[in-house]
Design a protein around this motif. Structure first.
Motif, PDB file in Angstrom:
ATOM      1  N   GLY A 146      22.670 -12.322 -13.065  1.00 54.93           N
ATOM      2  CA  GLY A 146      21.873 -13.489 -12.693  1.00 54.93           C
ATOM      3  C   GLY A 146      20.552 -13.554 -13.427  1.00 54.93           C
ATOM      4  N   GLY A 147      20.287 -12.645 -14.347  1.00 55.42           N
ATOM      5  CA  GLY A 147      19.056 -12.655 -15.123  1.00 55.42           C
ATOM      6  C   GLY A 147      17.833 -12.178 -14.368  1.00 55.42           C
ATOM      7  N   GLN A 148      18.017 -11.483 -13.245  1.00 56.40           N
ATOM      8  CA  GLN A 148      16.892 -11.011 -12.453  1.00 56.40           C
ATOM      9  C   GLN A 148      16.623  -9.542 -12.724  1.00 56.40           C
ATOM     10  N   LEU A 149      15.330  -9.210 -12.819  1.00 58.62           N
ATOM     11  CA  LEU A 149      14.935  -7.816 -12.983  1.00 58.62           C
ATOM     12  C   LEU A 149      15.040  -7.097 -11.645  1.00 58.62           C
ATOM     13  N   PRO A 150      15.198  -5.770 -11.663  1.00 65.03           N
ATOM     14  CA  PRO A 150      15.213  -5.032 -10.401  1.00 65.03           C
ATOM     15  C   PRO A 150      13.865  -5.156  -9.688  1.00 65.03           C
ATOM     16  N   VAL A 151      13.890  -5.049  -8.374  1.00 69.50           N
ATOM     17  CA  VAL A 151      12.674  -5.094  -7.571  1.00 69.50           C
ATOM     18  C   VAL A 151      11.933  -3.770  -7.735  1.00 69.50           C
ATOM     19  N   VAL A 152      10.615  -3.833  -7.954  1.00 67.41           N
ATOM     20  CA  VAL A 152       9.799  -2.629  -8.087  1.00 67.41           C
ATOM     21  C   VAL A 152       8.935  -2.487  -6.843  1.00 67.41           C
ATOM     22  N   THR A 153       9.042  -1.338  -6.189  1.00 65.67           N
ATOM     23  CA  THR A 153       8.184  -1.042  -5.042  1.00 65.67           C
ATOM     24  C   THR A 153       7.251   0.097  -5.435  1.00 65.67           C
ATOM     25  N   LEU A 154       5.971  -0.092  -5.168  1.00 62.98           N
ATOM     26  CA  LEU A 154       4.950   0.901  -5.515  1.00 62.98           C
ATOM     27  C   LEU A 154       4.448   1.541  -4.228  1.00 62.98           C
ATOM     28  N   ARG A 155       4.630   2.842  -4.127  1.00 65.86           N
ATOM     29  CA  ARG A 155       4.144   3.614  -2.982  1.00 65.86           C
ATOM     30  C   ARG A 155       3.004   4.486  -3.483  1.00 65.86           C
ATOM     31  N   ALA A 156       1.789   4.234  -2.985  1.00 65.35           N
ATOM     32  CA  ALA A 156       0.622   5.001  -3.424  1.00 65.35           C
ATOM     33  C   ALA A 156      -0.073   5.604  -2.215  1.00 65.35           C
ATOM     34  N   ASP A 157      -0.507   6.844  -2.359  1.00 68.98           N
ATOM     35  CA  ASP A 157      -1.211   7.540  -1.284  1.00 68.98           C
ATOM     36  C   ASP A 157      -2.543   6.851  -1.008  1.00 68.98           C
ATOM     37  N   ARG A 158      -2.945   6.809   0.255  1.00 67.77           N
ATOM     38  CA  ARG A 158      -4.183   6.114   0.620  1.00 67.77           C
ATOM     39  C   ARG A 158      -5.427   6.785   0.079  1.00 67.77           C
ATOM     40  N   SER A 159      -5.362   8.063  -0.290  1.00 67.32           N
ATOM     41  CA  SER A 159      -6.540   8.773  -0.783  1.00 67.32           C
ATOM     42  C   SER A 159      -6.781   8.567  -2.279  1.00 67.32           C
ATOM     43  N   LEU A 160      -5.871   7.885  -2.970  1.00 70.94           N
ATOM     44  CA  LEU A 160      -6.021   7.675  -4.416  1.00 70.94           C
ATOM     45  C   LEU A 160      -7.112   6.659  -4.731  1.00 70.94           C
ATOM     46  N   ASP A 161      -7.693   6.834  -5.907  1.00 71.24           N
ATOM     47  CA  ASP A 161      -8.679   5.897  -6.419  1.00 71.24           C
ATOM     48  C   ASP A 161      -7.978   4.576  -6.757  1.00 71.24           C
ATOM     49  N   TYR A 162      -8.621   3.472  -6.426  1.00 73.78           N
ATOM     50  CA  TYR A 162      -8.060   2.147  -6.662  1.00 73.78           C
ATOM     51  C   TYR A 162      -7.745   1.936  -8.143  1.00 73.78           C
ATOM     52  N   GLY A 163      -8.560   2.473  -9.030  1.00 76.95           N
ATOM     53  CA  GLY A 163      -8.350   2.311 -10.469  1.00 76.95           C
ATOM     54  C   GLY A 163      -7.054   2.944 -10.947  1.00 76.95           C
ATOM     55  N   ARG A 164      -6.676   4.064 -10.359  1.00 71.18           N
ATOM     56  CA  ARG A 164      -5.423   4.722 -10.772  1.00 71.18           C
ATOM     57  C   ARG A 164      -4.218   3.896 -10.347  1.00 71.18           C
ATOM     58  N   VAL A 165      -4.291   3.298  -9.160  1.00 72.60           N
ATOM     59  CA  VAL A 165      -3.188   2.456  -8.694  1.00 72.60           C
ATOM     60  C   VAL A 165      -3.075   1.211  -9.570  1.00 72.60           C
ATOM     61  N   VAL A 166      -4.206   0.619  -9.923  1.00 71.31           N
ATOM     62  CA  VAL A 166      -4.202  -0.571 -10.779  1.00 71.31           C
ATOM     63  C   VAL A 166      -3.681  -0.231 -12.175  1.00 71.31           C
ATOM     64  N   ALA A 167      -3.974   0.963 -12.675  1.00 70.78           N
ATOM     65  CA  ALA A 167      -3.467   1.373 -13.989  1.00 70.78           C
ATOM     66  C   ALA A 167      -1.940   1.447 -13.979  1.00 70.78           C
ATOM     67  N   VAL A 168      -1.359   1.965 -12.898  1.00 72.97           N
ATOM     68  CA  VAL A 168       0.100   2.020 -12.794  1.00 72.97           C
ATOM     69  C   VAL A 168       0.672   0.606 -12.675  1.00 72.97           C
ATOM     70  N   MET A 169      -0.014  -0.256 -11.924  1.00 73.07           N
ATOM     71  CA  MET A 169       0.441  -1.639 -11.823  1.00 73.07           C
ATOM     72  C   MET A 169       0.371  -2.331 -13.192  1.00 73.07           C
ATOM     73  N   GLY A 170      -0.633  -2.008 -14.008  1.00 80.19           N
ATOM     74  CA  GLY A 170      -0.729  -2.556 -15.358  1.00 80.19           C
ATOM     75  C   GLY A 170       0.413  -2.077 -16.233  1.00 80.19           C
ATOM     76  N   ALA A 171       0.804  -0.801 -16.082  1.00 82.51           N
ATOM     77  CA  ALA A 171       1.933  -0.275 -16.862  1.00 82.51           C
ATOM     78  C   ALA A 171       3.231  -0.964 -16.440  1.00 82.51           C
ATOM     79  N   LEU A 172       3.377  -1.236 -15.151  1.00 88.91           N
ATOM     80  CA  LEU A 172       4.558  -1.964 -14.683  1.00 88.91           C
ATOM     81  C   LEU A 172       4.585  -3.381 -15.256  1.00 88.91           C
ATOM     82  N   ASN A 173       3.443  -4.028 -15.260  1.00 89.96           N
ATOM     83  CA  ASN A 173       3.350  -5.380 -15.788  1.00 89.96           C
ATOM     84  C   ASN A 173       3.636  -5.396 -17.287  1.00 89.96           C
ATOM     85  N   ALA A 174       3.112  -4.426 -18.033  1.00 88.70           N
ATOM     86  CA  ALA A 174       3.351  -4.356 -19.477  1.00 88.70           C
ATOM     87  C   ALA A 174       4.820  -4.098 -19.793  1.00 88.70           C
TER      88      ALA A 174
END
Length: 153
Positions: free
Chosen positions: A108-136
């Motif tokens: 159907g031309g759909q990409l798999p669903v990506v779920t991101l599980r991040a620990d609450r103690s992580l720095d927001y910047g590290r989570v955003v960096a992983v989200m940027g890698a997913l987007n790229a």
């Protein structure tokens, strides 16, 4: 000296005609049922614990759960900042290479669903960096996993 072989009756003993030494032909299934019920309870208790392979302290949220029918890819970040793709730990910088291989459209031309599980103690910047890698890598829709709670802000 004569020995008595019991009461008369032509050698038949008991109601069904089997003697004391005859083999029992019925199988007692009660212990089997008991064991199977115990195993069923054990599997019912442990099965929900097997879904999350990486132990992560997720943040709380009041958001409703999403319903998905497509194949899912889980990216997890533990409290130490290590990154896992499903249950396999990735080396630093390996995430983008692995994601580009997974960004193949399914039926159907759909990409798999990506779920991101991040620990609450992580720095927001590290989570955003992983989200940027997913987007790229081509994943434009990312689901963030949280604990459901009514006390979340």
């Amino acid at each position: 000296m004569a020995m008595s072989m019991g009461s008369g009756g032509g050698g038949r003993r008991g109601r069904r005609g089997r003697g004391r030494g005859a083999a029992m032909s019925e199988i007692n299934v009660t212990p089997l049922v008991d064991v199977m019920l115990v195993l069923l309870i054990i599997f019912m208790v442990t099965a929900p614990m097997l879904t999350a392979g990486v132990p992560i302290d997720l943040p709380d949220s009041r958001a409703e759960a999403l319903k998905t029918d497509r194949q899912a890819i889980t990216v997890s970040m533990d409290g130490e900042g290590r990154i896992f793709l499903d249950d396999q730990e990735l080396a630093p910088g390996e995430l983008s290479d692995r994601l580009t291989g997974l960004a193949v459209a399914g039926p159907g031309g759909q990409l798999p669903v990506v779920t991101l599980r991040a620990d609450r103690s992580l720095d927001y910047g590290r989570v955003v960096a992983v989200m940027g890698a997913l987007n790229a890598a081509g994943f434009k829709s990312i689901s963030l996993v949280t604990n459901g709670s009514v006390t979340a802000p």
